[in-house]
Design an enzyme around this catalytic site. Structure first.
Site, mmCIF file in Angstrom:
data_model
loop_
_atom_site.group_PDB
_atom_site.id
_atom_site.type_symbol
_atom_site.label_atom_id
_atom_site.label_comp_id
_atom_site.label_asym_id
_atom_site.label_seq_id
_atom_site.Cartn_x
_atom_site.Cartn_y
_atom_site.Cartn_z
ATOM 1 N N ASP A 72 78.617 26.256 20.547
ATOM 2 C CA ASP A 72 79.957 25.924 19.752
ATOM 3 C C ASP A 72 79.404 24.765 18.811
ATOM 4 O OD1 ASP A 72 79.875 23.939 21.383
ATOM 5 O OD2 ASP A 72 81.395 24.530 22.631
ATOM 6 N N GLU A 123 76.614 32.525 25.143
ATOM 7 C CA GLU A 123 77.780 31.599 25.374
ATOM 8 C C GLU A 123 78.869 31.676 24.577
ATOM 9 O OE1 GLU A 123 77.163 27.230 26.955
ATOM 10 O OE2 GLU A 123 78.314 27.008 25.292
ATOM 11 N N GLU A 166 84.590 22.018 18.239
ATOM 12 C CA GLU A 166 83.876 22.959 19.065
ATOM 13 C C GLU A 166 84.721 24.359 19.073
ATOM 14 O OE1 GLU A 166 83.919 19.735 19.795
ATOM 15 O OE2 GLU A 166 81.554 19.323 19.638
ATOM 16 N N HIS A 170 80.508 11.763 24.957
ATOM 17 C CA HIS A 170 80.145 11.823 23.522
ATOM 18 C C HIS A 170 81.014 12.649 22.752
ATOM 19 C CE1 HIS A 170 78.667 16.055 24.926
ATOM 20 N NE2 HIS A 170 78.784 16.163 23.545
ATOM 21 N N ARG A 205 83.723 14.061 20.240
ATOM 22 C CA ARG A 205 84.339 13.294 18.884
ATOM 23 C C ARG A 205 85.833 13.113 19.061
ATOM 24 N NH1 ARG A 205 80.066 15.411 15.902
ATOM 25 N NH2 ARG A 205 80.013 14.494 13.623
ATOM 26 N N HIS A 250 74.593 8.361 24.739
ATOM 27 C CA HIS A 250 74.476 9.161 23.571
ATOM 28 C C HIS A 250 74.202 8.220 22.428
ATOM 29 C CE1 HIS A 250 75.198 12.189 20.698
ATOM 30 N NE2 HIS A 250 75.494 13.215 21.581
HETATM 31 C C1 UD1 Z 1 76.795 17.186 18.562
HETATM 32 C C2 UD1 Z 1 77.780 18.553 18.612
HETATM 33 C C3 UD1 Z 1 78.398 18.582 20.094
HETATM 34 C C4 UD1 Z 1 77.515 18.783 21.101
HETATM 35 C C5 UD1 Z 1 76.567 17.582 21.095
HETATM 36 C C6 UD1 Z 1 75.764 17.250 22.087
HETATM 37 C C7 UD1 Z 1 78.692 19.138 16.733
HETATM 38 C C8 UD1 Z 1 79.997 18.658 15.703
HETATM 39 N N1 UD1 Z 1 78.966 18.398 17.701
HETATM 40 O O1 UD1 Z 1 77.660 16.232 18.779
HETATM 41 O O2 UD1 Z 1 79.186 19.859 19.838
HETATM 42 O O3 UD1 Z 1 78.298 18.708 22.267
HETATM 43 O O4 UD1 Z 1 75.785 17.498 19.788
HETATM 44 O O5 UD1 Z 1 75.043 16.266 22.347
HETATM 45 O O6 UD1 Z 1 78.200 20.179 16.315
HETATM 46 N N2 UD1 Z 1 72.297 10.752 16.559
HETATM 47 C C9 UD1 Z 1 71.025 10.089 16.564
HETATM 48 N N3 UD1 Z 1 69.876 10.900 17.048
HETATM 49 C C10 UD1 Z 1 69.884 11.938 17.542
HETATM 50 C C11 UD1 Z 1 71.224 12.711 17.769
HETATM 51 C C12 UD1 Z 1 72.586 11.794 17.076
HETATM 52 O O7 UD1 Z 1 70.683 9.104 15.968
HETATM 53 O O8 UD1 Z 1 68.888 12.617 18.056
HETATM 54 C C13 UD1 Z 1 73.310 10.165 16.101
HETATM 55 C C14 UD1 Z 1 73.277 10.190 14.276
HETATM 56 O O9 UD1 Z 1 73.765 8.842 13.884
HETATM 57 C C15 UD1 Z 1 74.192 11.265 14.150
HETATM 58 C C16 UD1 Z 1 75.199 10.949 15.273
HETATM 59 O O10 UD1 Z 1 74.734 10.823 16.315
HETATM 60 O O11 UD1 Z 1 74.840 11.361 12.974
HETATM 61 C C17 UD1 Z 1 76.170 12.307 15.482
HETATM 62 O O12 UD1 Z 1 75.539 13.634 15.734
HETATM 63 P P1 UD1 Z 1 76.151 14.675 15.594
HETATM 64 O O13 UD1 Z 1 75.215 16.109 16.072
HETATM 65 O O14 UD1 Z 1 76.773 14.945 14.388
HETATM 66 O O15 UD1 Z 1 77.148 14.682 16.821
HETATM 67 P P2 UD1 Z 1 77.107 14.826 18.206
HETATM 68 O O16 UD1 Z 1 78.340 13.921 18.750
HETATM 69 O O17 UD1 Z 1 75.794 14.464 18.573
HETATM 70 N N1 UDP Z 2 70.834 15.666 29.075
HETATM 71 C C1 UDP Z 2 69.778 15.270 29.092
HETATM 72 N N2 UDP Z 2 69.603 13.857 29.116
HETATM 73 C C2 UDP Z 2 70.656 12.939 29.104
HETATM 74 C C3 UDP Z 2 72.054 13.434 29.249
HETATM 75 C C4 UDP Z 2 72.100 14.880 29.198
HETATM 76 O O1 UDP Z 2 68.883 15.873 29.227
HETATM 77 O O2 UDP Z 2 70.520 11.827 28.978
HETATM 78 C C5 UDP Z 2 71.186 17.119 29.259
HETATM 79 C C6 UDP Z 2 72.024 17.633 30.253
HETATM 80 O O3 UDP Z 2 71.534 17.942 31.373
HETATM 81 C C7 UDP Z 2 72.792 19.175 29.852
HETATM 82 C C8 UDP Z 2 72.700 18.865 28.311
HETATM 83 O O4 UDP Z 2 71.880 17.514 27.954
HETATM 84 O O5 UDP Z 2 71.801 20.165 29.998
HETATM 85 C C9 UDP Z 2 74.035 18.461 27.747
HETATM 86 O O6 UDP Z 2 74.177 17.972 26.797
HETATM 87 P P1 UDP Z 2 75.329 17.111 25.871
HETATM 88 O O7 UDP Z 2 76.184 16.541 27.027
HETATM 89 O O8 UDP Z 2 74.791 16.459 24.951
HETATM 90 O O9 UDP Z 2 76.058 18.390 25.239
HETATM 91 P P2 UDP Z 2 77.283 19.563 25.574
HETATM 92 O O10 UDP Z 2 76.678 20.256 26.697
HETATM 93 O O11 UDP Z 2 78.574 18.855 25.842
HETATM 94 O O12 UDP Z 2 77.489 20.176 24.190
#
Ligand code: UD1
Ligand code: UDP
Length: 371
Positions: A94, A116, A130, A206, A208, A238
């Protein structure tokens, strides 16, 4: 038959890795597109799972907006779809990557398979964005891989034909079992120095919709929990700046709290094994923890993973400081309560979800099933 997998974030890589592995070395033509929604949190996983994308949209920006992700995927992926003309686009979950990719495929009248499918809270703001992302994906999809009977029923209630829905289990269990079965050496890792007798409270957060006050409440609860008898909080933070800022402000340099960068998947799985209990708002972790008999307290008001709440493996505790502290205390003090959660059944699959997805595509390819 040509298949295009598109993904961009940490959980998508973890959950698609076992599926991609099934299709590699088969007679399907496979293309992989990384959107780059995540960067540092994805690259180590690609290395670990040995996934080599054919395309990378490289979209990540600091503190990116939903509009930026949607627009970039929609425009750039459309060009790839035009050139590659896959028979199916395959997306997982999602995220906004998955939603925008599905929309791009729909605009090109390319078939879409959703892994999923059918998870719902029926509250459009929880989780945000999501819940609406997955509803958009399911409204344009042609094949629905529902992880559980509950998610299948959600799709049926929304009018999806039953012939298009396949209950497979969640592919996260496949990835998790594969990883958990491998030997892990703690030496030199963050866990090396944690005494064996500590009760590890593993925290991740993490979402939003929790930015700001809710996240502050969660952090304040964690501060109190870190003072429980023999507790050690381990919190891989995160990389989202909205999370990092608040967590660092409230929890850095506190006794009994170890803040770390996001951990590699094998290390994180190992840490889950060593934990006493888990506090999280993550979707994937809610699914993995019951396989390890670890109680999960869900830091949200609503969950789409209702199955674990029903079996008793997970409990929704919301984002109020007092409630989080009370529920955690209960699991520290009341052995019966702890065991009840720990011994509850894992409702998310048997580790063969990816194989079921592969078999379904094989039947379509061989004309044994209508697409
Ligand atoms: C995203 C997904 C969320 C998922 C999560 C898993 C959307 C809108 N959100 O949220 O559904 O549960 O990923 O973790 O699709 N950033 C870094 N390095 C990285 C990753 C993120 O610096 O490798 C920082 C950046 O500043 C980026 C911010 O995190 O702009 C937000 O990343 P984003 O993918 O938009 O949202 P997540 O909260 O990671
Ligand atoms: N995970 C990881 N390292 C971490 C935290 C989580 O590998 O430091 C893994 C966790 O085991 C799971 C996945 O990341 O499989 C979940 O990702 P996240 O919580 O970012 O996203 P969501 O599942 O909420 O979309």
């Amino acid at each position: 038959m040509k298949l295009l997998f598109v993904f961009g974030t940490r959980p998508e890589v973890i959950k698609l890795f076992p599926v991609i592995t099934e299709f590699q070395n088969s007679d399907f033509e496979l293309k992989i597109c990384l959107t780059g929604q995540h960067k540092e949190m994805v690259q180590p996983l690609l290395d670990f799972f040995q996934i080599k994308p054919d395309f990378n949209l490289n979209l990540m920006k600091e503190n990116q907006s939903l509009e930026h992700i949607t627009k970039t995927v929609l425009i750039q992926l459309s060009e790839i779809l035009e050139k590659e003309k896959p028979d199916y686009l395959i997306v997982q979950g999602d995220t906004t990557t998955a939603m925008a990719s599905a929309l791009a495929a729909f605009y090109k009248k390319i078939k879409i398979a959703h892994i999923e499918a059918g998870l719902r809270t029926y509250n459009k703001l929880q989780p945000f964005p999501e819940e609406i992302n997955r509803r958009i994906i399911d409204s344009v999809s042609d094949l629905f891989f529902a992880p559980t009977e509950t998610t299948k029923q959600n799709l049926l209630n929304e009018g999806i034909q039953k012939e298009k829905i396949f209950v497979t289990g969640n592919t996260v269990i496949d990835a998790f079992l594969l990883t958990a079965s491998k030997k892990f050496n703690e030496k030199g890792t963050e866990l090396d120095k944690i005494p064996a007798n500590k009760k590890i409270v593993l925290v991740t957060c993490h979402r939003r919709e929790s930015f700001g006050k809710d996240l502050e409440n969660i952090c304040n609860a964690i501060k109190e929990i870190s003072e429980f008898d023999n507790a050690l909080v381990v919190f891989p933070v995160h990389l989202n700046p909205n999370i990092k800022k608040t967590v660092n402000l409230i929890l850095s340099n506190q006794k009994n709290i170890l803040l770390t960068n996001p951990l590699s998947y094998p290390l994180f799985v190992h840490l889950m094994k060593r934990s006493y209990l888990i506090l999280t708002d993550s979707g994937g972790i809610q699914e993995e923890a019951p396989s390890l008999n670890k109680p999960v307290l869900v830091l949200r008001e609503k969950t789409e993973r209702t199955e674990a709440v029903k079996t008793g493996a997970a409990k929704i505790v919301g984002t109020e400081t007092k409630k989080i502290v009370e529920e955690t205390k209960k699991l520290f003090k009341e052995e019966k309560e702890y065991q009840k959660m720990a011994l509850a059944e894992n409702p998310f699959g048997d580790g063969n979800a990816s194989k079921r997805i592969f078999d379904c595509f094989k039947e379509i390819k061989n004309g044994k099933r209508k697409s």
